[in-house]
Design a protein around this motif. Structure first.
Motif, mmCIF file in Angstrom:
data_model
loop_
_atom_site.group_PDB
_atom_site.id
_atom_site.type_symbol
_atom_site.label_atom_id
_atom_site.label_comp_id
_atom_site.label_asym_id
_atom_site.label_seq_id
_atom_site.Cartn_x
_atom_site.Cartn_y
_atom_site.Cartn_z
ATOM 1 N N PRO A 273 35.663 16.102 77.339
ATOM 2 C CA PRO A 273 34.262 16.510 76.225
ATOM 3 C C PRO A 273 34.085 15.783 75.061
ATOM 4 N N GLY A 274 34.559 14.404 75.152
ATOM 5 C CA GLY A 274 34.547 13.802 74.635
ATOM 6 C C GLY A 274 35.425 13.808 72.996
ATOM 7 N N LEU A 275 35.482 13.060 72.307
ATOM 8 C CA LEU A 275 36.908 12.691 71.149
ATOM 9 C C LEU A 275 36.244 13.148 69.927
ATOM 10 N N VAL A 276 35.275 13.825 69.721
ATOM 11 C CA VAL A 276 34.855 14.473 68.038
ATOM 12 C C VAL A 276 35.350 15.776 68.879
ATOM 13 N N PRO A 277 34.663 16.584 70.390
ATOM 14 C CA PRO A 277 34.720 18.060 69.963
ATOM 15 C C PRO A 277 36.681 18.457 70.503
ATOM 16 N N SER A 278 37.312 17.346 70.766
ATOM 17 C CA SER A 278 38.603 17.265 70.946
ATOM 18 C C SER A 278 39.331 16.776 69.096
ATOM 19 N N TYR A 279 38.703 16.933 68.678
ATOM 20 C CA TYR A 279 38.988 16.815 66.726
ATOM 21 C C TYR A 279 39.089 17.696 66.379
ATOM 22 N N LEU A 280 37.544 18.135 66.188
ATOM 23 C CA LEU A 280 37.429 19.433 66.118
ATOM 24 C C LEU A 280 38.260 21.124 66.760
ATOM 25 N N VAL A 281 38.497 20.317 68.089
ATOM 26 C CA VAL A 281 39.732 21.980 68.161
ATOM 27 C C VAL A 281 40.909 21.819 67.334
ATOM 28 N N VAL A 282 41.428 20.493 67.680
ATOM 29 C CA VAL A 282 42.491 20.288 67.069
ATOM 30 C C VAL A 282 42.648 20.759 65.541
ATOM 31 N N THR A 283 41.328 20.375 64.999
ATOM 32 C CA THR A 283 41.378 20.777 63.379
ATOM 33 C C THR A 283 42.261 22.009 63.540
ATOM 34 N N GLY A 284 40.277 22.396 64.016
ATOM 35 C CA GLY A 284 39.960 24.336 63.964
ATOM 36 C C GLY A 284 41.675 25.100 64.247
#
Length: 312
Positions: free
Chosen positions: A140-151
């Protein structure tokens, strides 16, 4: 009467084996030995320099101008200071917790998913297997992974270092292949005796797959212990840094180790050890667990990986 001159000449058959299957010549054996010695030296010499430097005093390091190759006494000040409290000892404790809980969590999820996907009649078998294998090709990429974890509210949490890498598809495929290699008659006989799926998994599959699970567990443990990039992304609190994140900040970012707390008051121990010795001591601490665990699991590598990957 045929003369002996007319008899056909019998020529010796030449070997049809390729050159790499022939026994090596003395020169080839000597070249192989020299190459192996160089490879071993390339690995051991840096480790030796790191270990000796971590046990050297400030005077020895100053005389050597940096890394020490020849020991001149033993000064454990760096290790005593690290485990006397502060950020480094806290980071070692956090990394130990992440490794233990993360490895257990990952093994449970991987074994359950592998057993379910190894049963042809399980619900959604093909779709779920295709979904898992798709991750080999698509990330998925770095940005989607970061958004999921922070979400999910995992930012600045220890779970942010465990959940994103909880399941490795490669490890799942290896264990699934081993489970599929277990004879179906064995499982059918257990079902006839009244065993459920969890009983079959616990009493039949897990005892038979100890070698595979030991190898996969080592993969997970080394991965959690050595991981630092997730801590760079998701952890902002210095008190929650794992040891690899601390090592990254010391070695790459050029920060000084936080060893300016209460001085160590022990005989033969320097109150404030040199910074380079502390850095090398952190390197030794990060490498030591894998060096200790690997010999106990190494005997399972051949059996576990070949049985799980080739026969499956």
């Amino acid at each position: 009467m045929t003369s002996q001159l007319d008899a056909p000449t019998i020529r010796p058959r030449r070997s049809r084996r390729p050159a790499w299957e022939e026994p090596p010549s003395p020169a080839g054996q000597a070249a192989k030995g020299a190459l192996l010695v160089l490879l071993v030296a390339a690995v051991l010499v840096p480790l030796w320099a790191v270990l000796v430097t971590s046990l050297s005093s400030r005077t020895t390091i100053d005389e050597a101008g940096g890394m020490v190759m020849v020991p001149r006494g033993i000064d454990p000040s760096a290790y005593v200071t690290i485990f006397n409290g502060g950020q480094i000892s806290q980071a070692v404790w956090i990394s130990t917790l992440i490794t233990v809980f993360g490895t257990t969590f990952s093994l449970v999820l991987t074994v359950l998913a592998a057993y379910g996907l190894s049963r042809p009649g399980s619900v959604g078998h093909r779709g779920l297997l295709f979904f898992f294998l798709l991750t080999f090709l698509i990330f998925p990429g770095l940005v989607p992974s970061y958004l999921v974890v922070t979400g999910l509210g995992l930012k600045d949490s220890i779970w942010s270092l465990i959940v994103p890498s909880a399941v490795s598809v490669f490890n799942l495929v290896v264990i699934r292949a081993f489970f599929m290699n277990v004879p179906g008659e064995l499982l059918d006989s257990a079902r006839i005796d009244g065993a459920g799926e969890f009983q079959i998994l616990w009493k039949i599959m897990l005892p038979l797959s100890r070698a595979v699970i030991a190898v996969i567990g080592l993969f997970y443990a080394v991965g959690y212990w050595n991981a630092y990039f997730n801590a760079v992304l998701y952890i902002d609190d210095n008190d929650k840094f794992p040891i690899q994140r601390v090592l990254q900040s010391y070695i790459l970012a050029g920060q000084s180790p936080n060893v300016t707390g209460a001085p160590v008051n022990l005989p033969g121990v320097t109150a404030y050890p040199p910074t380079l010795a502390v850095k090398m001591a952190v390197v030794v601490i990060t490498v030591l667990p894998a060096v200790i665990i690997y010999p106990f699991v190494q005997r399972h590598f051949t059996k576990g990986m070949i049985t799980g990957a080739v026969k499956g």
